[in-house]
Design a protein around this motif. Sequence first.
Motif, PDB file in Angstrom:
ATOM      1  N   ILE A   1       0.840  -1.206   0.000  1.00  0.00           N
ATOM      2  CA  ILE A   1       0.000   0.000   0.000  1.00  0.00           C
ATOM      3  C   ILE A   1       0.866   1.243   0.000  1.00  0.00           C
ATOM      4  O   ILE A   1       0.611   2.200  -0.744  1.00  0.00           O
ATOM      5  CB  ILE A   1      -0.956  -0.024   1.206  1.00  0.00           C
ATOM      6  N   ALA A   2       1.897   1.255   0.832  1.00  0.00           N
ATOM      7  CA  ALA A   2       2.796   2.415   0.891  1.00  0.00           C
ATOM      8  C   ALA A   2       3.410   2.701  -0.474  1.00  0.00           C
ATOM      9  O   ALA A   2       3.482   3.866  -0.906  1.00  0.00           O
ATOM     10  CB  ALA A   2       3.889   2.173   1.924  1.00  0.00           C
ATOM     11  N   GLU A   3       3.850   1.652  -1.164  1.00  0.00           N
ATOM     12  CA  GLU A   3       4.485   1.842  -2.477  1.00  0.00           C
ATOM     13  C   GLU A   3       3.543   2.517  -3.472  1.00  0.00           C
ATOM     14  O   GLU A   3       3.992   3.270  -4.336  1.00  0.00           O
ATOM     15  CB  GLU A   3       4.947   0.492  -3.022  1.00  0.00           C
ATOM     16  N   SER A   4       2.261   2.270  -3.341  1.00  0.00           N
ATOM     17  CA  SER A   4       1.299   2.838  -4.291  1.00  0.00           C
ATOM     18  C   SER A   4       1.142   4.343  -4.125  1.00  0.00           C
ATOM     19  O   SER A   4       0.595   5.001  -5.011  1.00  0.00           O
ATOM     20  CB  SER A   4      -0.063   2.147  -4.147  1.00  0.00           C
ATOM     21  N   TYR A   5       1.618   4.904  -3.011  1.00  0.00           N
ATOM     22  CA  TYR A   5       1.469   6.337  -2.750  1.00  0.00           C
ATOM     23  C   TYR A   5       2.804   7.082  -2.707  1.00  0.00           C
ATOM     24  O   TYR A   5       2.850   8.248  -2.315  1.00  0.00           O
ATOM     25  CB  TYR A   5       0.717   6.554  -1.433  1.00  0.00           C
ATOM     26  N   LEU A   6       3.890   6.441  -3.129  1.00  0.00           N
ATOM     27  CA  LEU A   6       5.187   7.112  -3.155  1.00  0.00           C
ATOM     28  C   LEU A   6       5.266   8.100  -4.316  1.00  0.00           C
ATOM     29  O   LEU A   6       4.751   7.838  -5.416  1.00  0.00           O
ATOM     30  CB  LEU A   6       6.312   6.088  -3.305  1.00  0.00           C
ATOM     31  N   THR A   7       5.935   9.205  -4.085  1.00  0.00           N
ATOM     32  CA  THR A   7       6.224  10.126  -5.183  1.00  0.00           C
ATOM     33  C   THR A   7       7.325   9.515  -6.058  1.00  0.00           C
ATOM     34  O   THR A   7       8.101   8.673  -5.584  1.00  0.00           O
ATOM     35  CB  THR A   7       6.702  11.483  -4.654  1.00  0.00           C
TER      36      THR A   7
END
Length: 265
Positions: free
Chosen positions: A36-42
Motif C-alpha cells: 500500500i505504501a508503495e502505491s502512494y510514493l512520489t
Amino acid sequence: MKLNVLKKLLLGVAVMYLPLQSMAWGTTGHRVCGQIAESYLTPKARKAIQAILGDESVAMASNWADFIKSDPAYSYLSSWHYIDFDKPYTYPEMQAFLLKDTSVDAYTKLNFLIGELKKKDLPQANKLLYLRMLIHIVEDVHQPMHTAHTADKGGNDIKVNWFSTPTNLHSIWDTQLIEFQQLSYTEYANAINHTTATERTEWQKAPISQWLFESSKLADNIYADAQNGENINGYKYNFKYISLLNNQLLKGGVRLAGVLNELFG
C-alpha cells in the motif's frame, strides 16, 4: 537413533514456529502495508528508496526486521518493535508520557530513525538498516497489540484458542486473523487500498503520538473482548474485527508512504 532424529525434527518445528509468534502483523500483514505504501510514493521518493533497497521492494523489506531476529547479533533491535503502556491514557496523558520517554521502544526509535535518515552523509549500510527498520516499525505500531499493556507483554500472556488451536491474543492480531482471509499480500492490498485524498492527508498529518494513541485505544477494546483461556469463535471474531483490522493495515501503509515521501520525496 530414532529418538535423536525425532528431537531434531521437533527442534526444527520449534525454530520455525517461534518467529511467527513474535512478528507484528506477520509476514503477510507487513507486506500488505508495504505494498500500500508503495502505491502512494512520489516518483522522487521511489527512486531514492530504490537506490537504498536495490531490487528489494518496500513490501519485501517490511519483513527484514522480523527475519533478522534469527541472528543474535541483532538482538538489540527486539524492543524497537513495540511500546507497551502500564495503563490506559488520555491523549494529553500519552503526549506527556512520550515527551519524557527515554526507553528503547518503537516511539524513541522511530524518532531516531527519521532523524538519521535525514542526514545527507549517512553511510549506505546505515541507510539500508535504518530504512528497513523504519518501514517495519511504522507498520508495527498500527498493530494494536504492539501498543498494548506492559503487564501481559502486549497480549502475549493472554492464552486463548483460535479454532481450537492454542495461541495468544497478540498472535491472533499478528497472524491468525490476517491469514484467515486466505489472500496473498498483493490480493489483500488491492482489496483494501481504497482511500480518498482527504483521508490520506488527514492520516499522514497526524503525529506519531496520535498513531500510538489510536492503536492503544483499539488494544483496550480488544482486551475487553477476550479472556485468558477463552475459546474464541473465529468466524464471529472475524466478522466483528475485520473492518478494524483492514483500516489499521491501510493506515499503516498510507502513513508509511507519508513518512517516506517526507524523507525522500
